[in-house]
Design a protein around this motif. Structure first.
Motif, PDB file in Angstrom:
ATOM      1  N   ARG A   1       0.840  -1.207   0.000  1.00  0.00           N
ATOM      2  CA  ARG A   1       0.000   0.000   0.000  1.00  0.00           C
ATOM      3  C   ARG A   1       0.875   1.256   0.000  1.00  0.00           C
ATOM      4  O   ARG A   1       0.631   2.204  -0.739  1.00  0.00           O
ATOM      5  CB  ARG A   1      -0.928  -0.013   1.229  1.00  0.00           C
ATOM      6  CG  ARG A   1      -2.014   1.034   1.144  1.00  0.00           C
ATOM      7  CD  ARG A   1      -2.857   1.072   2.393  1.00  0.00           C
ATOM      8  NE  ARG A   1      -4.074   1.831   2.180  1.00  0.00           N
ATOM      9  CZ  ARG A   1      -4.143   3.157   2.130  1.00  0.00           C
ATOM     10  NH1 ARG A   1      -3.040   3.872   2.278  1.00  0.00           N
ATOM     11  NH2 ARG A   1      -5.295   3.762   1.923  1.00  0.00           N
TER      12      ARG A   1
ATOM     13  N   ILE B   1       1.697   7.330  -6.411  1.00  0.00           N
ATOM     14  CA  ILE B   1       0.713   8.418  -6.594  1.00  0.00           C
ATOM     15  C   ILE B   1       1.370   9.754  -6.277  1.00  0.00           C
ATOM     16  O   ILE B   1       1.193  10.745  -6.986  1.00  0.00           O
ATOM     17  CB  ILE B   1      -0.529   8.180  -5.698  1.00  0.00           C
ATOM     18  CG1 ILE B   1      -1.269   6.922  -6.157  1.00  0.00           C
ATOM     19  CG2 ILE B   1      -1.460   9.389  -5.708  1.00  0.00           C
ATOM     20  CD1 ILE B   1      -2.495   6.557  -5.329  1.00  0.00           C
TER      21      ILE B   1
ATOM     22  N   LYS C   1       1.730  13.316  -8.358  1.00  0.00           N
ATOM     23  CA  LYS C   1       1.147  14.589  -7.889  1.00  0.00           C
ATOM     24  C   LYS C   1       2.182  15.714  -7.833  1.00  0.00           C
ATOM     25  O   LYS C   1       1.813  16.885  -7.791  1.00  0.00           O
ATOM     26  CB  LYS C   1       0.618  14.415  -6.452  1.00  0.00           C
ATOM     27  CG  LYS C   1      -0.638  13.590  -6.334  1.00  0.00           C
ATOM     28  CD  LYS C   1      -0.928  13.469  -4.841  1.00  0.00           C
ATOM     29  CE  LYS C   1      -2.059  12.531  -4.539  1.00  0.00           C
ATOM     30  NZ  LYS C   1      -2.098  12.194  -3.112  1.00  0.00           N
TER      31      LYS C   1
ATOM     32  N   ARG D   1      -2.256  15.835  -0.036  1.00  0.00           N
ATOM     33  CA  ARG D   1      -3.459  15.400   0.674  1.00  0.00           C
ATOM     34  C   ARG D   1      -4.709  15.602  -0.162  1.00  0.00           C
ATOM     35  O   ARG D   1      -4.879  16.643  -0.811  1.00  0.00           O
ATOM     36  CB  ARG D   1      -3.618  16.164   1.995  1.00  0.00           C
ATOM     37  CG  ARG D   1      -2.673  15.655   3.043  1.00  0.00           C
ATOM     38  CD  ARG D   1      -3.207  15.916   4.415  1.00  0.00           C
ATOM     39  NE  ARG D   1      -4.451  15.206   4.678  1.00  0.00           N
ATOM     40  CZ  ARG D   1      -5.274  15.486   5.667  1.00  0.00           C
ATOM     41  NH1 ARG D   1      -4.984  16.456   6.483  1.00  0.00           N
ATOM     42  NH2 ARG D   1      -6.371  14.795   5.834  1.00  0.00           N
ATOM     43  N   ASP D   2      -5.574  14.596  -0.103  1.00  0.00           N
ATOM     44  CA  ASP D   2      -6.851  14.703  -0.801  1.00  0.00           C
ATOM     45  C   ASP D   2      -7.941  14.273   0.193  1.00  0.00           C
ATOM     46  O   ASP D   2      -8.253  13.074   0.323  1.00  0.00           O
ATOM     47  CB  ASP D   2      -6.819  13.786  -2.038  1.00  0.00           C
ATOM     48  CG  ASP D   2      -8.129  13.851  -2.812  1.00  0.00           C
ATOM     49  OD1 ASP D   2      -9.134  14.331  -2.264  1.00  0.00           O
ATOM     50  OD2 ASP D   2      -8.133  13.410  -3.975  1.00  0.00           O
TER      51      ASP D   2
ATOM     52  N   GLU E   1      -9.642  10.585   1.068  1.00  0.00           N
ATOM     53  CA  GLU E   1      -9.451   9.985   2.399  1.00  0.00           C
ATOM     54  C   GLU E   1     -10.791   9.597   3.014  1.00  0.00           C
ATOM     55  O   GLU E   1     -10.933   8.514   3.585  1.00  0.00           O
ATOM     56  CB  GLU E   1      -8.719  10.964   3.328  1.00  0.00           C
ATOM     57  CG  GLU E   1      -7.253  11.099   2.971  1.00  0.00           C
ATOM     58  CD  GLU E   1      -6.506  12.071   3.880  1.00  0.00           C
ATOM     59  OE1 GLU E   1      -7.020  12.382   4.978  1.00  0.00           O
ATOM     60  OE2 GLU E   1      -5.423  12.529   3.478  1.00  0.00           O
TER      61      GLU E   1
ATOM     62  N   ALA F   1       1.031   7.345   4.849  1.00  0.00           N
ATOM     63  CA  ALA F   1       1.127   7.401   3.377  1.00  0.00           C
ATOM     64  C   ALA F   1       1.394   8.838   2.925  1.00  0.00           C
ATOM     65  O   ALA F   1       2.203   9.082   2.029  1.00  0.00           O
ATOM     66  CB  ALA F   1      -0.152   6.863   2.757  1.00  0.00           C
TER      67      ALA F   1
ATOM     68  N   GLN G   1       4.737  10.280   0.982  1.00  0.00           N
ATOM     69  CA  GLN G   1       4.673  11.024  -0.287  1.00  0.00           C
ATOM     70  C   GLN G   1       5.405  12.352  -0.161  1.00  0.00           C
ATOM     71  O   GLN G   1       6.136  12.755  -1.055  1.00  0.00           O
ATOM     72  CB  GLN G   1       3.213  11.288  -0.673  1.00  0.00           C
ATOM     73  CG  GLN G   1       2.482  10.021  -1.086  1.00  0.00           C
ATOM     74  CD  GLN G   1       1.019  10.317  -1.387  1.00  0.00           C
ATOM     75  OE1 GLN G   1       0.707  11.021  -2.310  1.00  0.00           O
ATOM     76  NE2 GLN G   1       0.140   9.771  -0.585  1.00  0.00           N
TER      77      GLN G   1
END
Ligand SMILES: C=C(O[C@@H]1C=C(C(=O)O)C=C[C@H]1O)C(=O)O
Length: 421
Positions: free
Chosen positions: A344, A351, A355, A362-363, A367, A399, A403
């Motif tokens: 994961r 990802i 980005k 952050r999205d 989430e 995560a 990132q």
């Protein structure tokens, strides 16, 4: 020379003991300790690059905040950051030149904080003595030793040895749990680590509910505040700066979010995030009061468990065999879970790369969907959805951090701006 650490001297002060306690927990290196005559000069030495770090007192368990340190950080040295804390048990002794007895003492000398911490002792045992304030405890000891007069000093037992005085009475502080919290100050704060604290200065608008709203941002995210102190803003009467300590690092997801929300409501300066000194009484004294950390959820072997009320009886060999078998199965599941977590994380990092420079890491919508989905899956499998959500919040937080680290901008983007109150 790896480091030069400034502290409030002369030799033999509690500040020196605090530096030694701090160094004992640091990796070995070449360190020079520099004694300076005042808190102002200690902090100025960091700004001028004469020392790399400084150790100054911030608060005492019986006397409260050291206002001078707070005010200097707030108004005089806005570029300094807090990078560590040291909680030092403070035990005062009454000491005098050889031959001087308790009854013949005419003057008692010490730093104002030390005198205040021994107020009851002084009134009970030295009612006729003149009380004289000095710049530090060690300065008092030095003065008493150099005059040889029938005077006494209050300070650490190490100072008595250093300056050749005799200890007349040990442990004279009025509160037996007396402790001082020192901070390590530098030009940068501490990097991310578990078990951190963060110190802020917040100035709110003069309107009903302004402070309540700021505090609400922390409460809403379950962030524990360990100290709140107010000092005059020096702008006008009735306006204050709030010094706030919280549990967590400024790079922790929840803390970062709360700080962004607070910054939109008030003037905010982050004095720094730093590893908490876990030897302090708040962590070691009453377990009910201590700051809760994840491992606290795992009961210790002495915890009384629900459903077990009788005397401990060892499982039979057959039962043991079954337990061992099931534990092997759990080990296998754990292996798979860690393997899945690694997969994961790797997907999230991919990802993150896509980005980079295009959209924020952050999205929140995604989430929410992820959390809603795993809650549903948990329900279907008969697992407590609240527990699964809790675990997933941590996984997502991790995560996001991976990132950001991979994009290399986490620290730069989050470095607190140097505000000026
Ligand atoms: C992995 C992503 O990045 C972040 C992490 C998420 C996760 O771990 O599920 C979800 C949304 C983002 O905040 C993503 O955008 O999908």
């Amino acid at each position: 020379m790896d480091k030069k650490i400034g502290y409030l001297g002369p030799c033999g002060t509690f500040s020196e003991l605090a530096v030694r306690q701090y160094l004992a927990r640091q990796p070995a290196g070449d360190v020079q300790m520099v004694a300076l005559p005042s808190i102002y000069e200690v902090l100025a030495a960091v700004v001028q690059g004469e020392v790399t770090e400084a150790v100054v007192p911030l608060e005492n368990s019986s006397e409260g905040a050291v206002n001078q340190t707070q005010d200097l950080l707030a108004h005089t040295f806005p570029d300094l950051r807090i990078k560590g804390e040291i909680i030092l048990p403070v035990v005062h002794c009454l000491m005098a030149p050889p031959g001087v007895s308790l009854k013949t003492i005419e003057r008692v000398l010490s730093h104002p904080h030390a005198l205040a911490q021994c107020r009851e002792f002084i009134s009970r045992h030295l009612p006729g003595a003149q009380v004289v304030e000095t710049a530090s405890t060690a300065a008092a000891v030095h003065l008493v030793a150099s005059t040889g007069a029938p005077w006494a000093a209050i300070g650490p037992v190490t100072a008595a040895r250093e300056y050749g005085l005799e200890v007349l009475v040990e442990k004279i502080n009025d509160c037996p749990g007396n402790a001082t919290r020192f901070i390590v100050v530098g030009r940068e704060d501490g990097g991310w680590a578990p078990d951190c604290k963060t110190t802020l200065i917040v100035s709110v608008a003069h309107r009903p509910g302004a402070l309540y709203e700021v505090l609400g941002e922390f409460a809403a995210r379950g962030i524990n505040l360990t100290r709140i102190e107010s000092r005059p803003s020096r702008r006008r009467l009735g306006e204050y700066l709030f010094f706030i300590d919280l549990v967590g690092h400024r790079l922790d997801e929840q803390v970062q979010e709360a700080l962004e929300a607070v910054a939109s409501r008030a003037e905010l300066r982050v004095l720094g995030s730093y590893p908490a000194d876990l030897s302090g009484p708040e962590h070691t004294a009453d377990p009910v009061d201590k700051v809760k950390r994840p491992a606290d959820d795992i009961p210790s072997s002495s915890t009384v468990e629900a459903g077990f009320t009788g005397q401990a009886v060892s499982p039979s060999p057959v039962q043991w065999e079954e337990i061992e078998g099931l534990r092997e199965a759990i080990d296998e599941v754990d292996e798979q879970m860690v393997e899945l977590l690694a997969r994961r994380n790797a997907l999230a990092v991919r990802i993150g790369k896509l980005k980079a420079g295009v959209c924020p890491v952050r999205d929140p919508h995604r989430e929410s969907r992820v959390l809603a989905r795993v809650r549903r899956l948990a329900q279907l499998k008969g697992v407590d959805p609240a527990i699964v959500e809790k675990v997933y919040r941590l996984i997502i937080q991790h995560a996001v951090r991976l990132q950001r680290e991979q994009q290399g901008g986490a620290r730069a983007a989050c470095t607190p701006p140097a505000g000026d109150f």
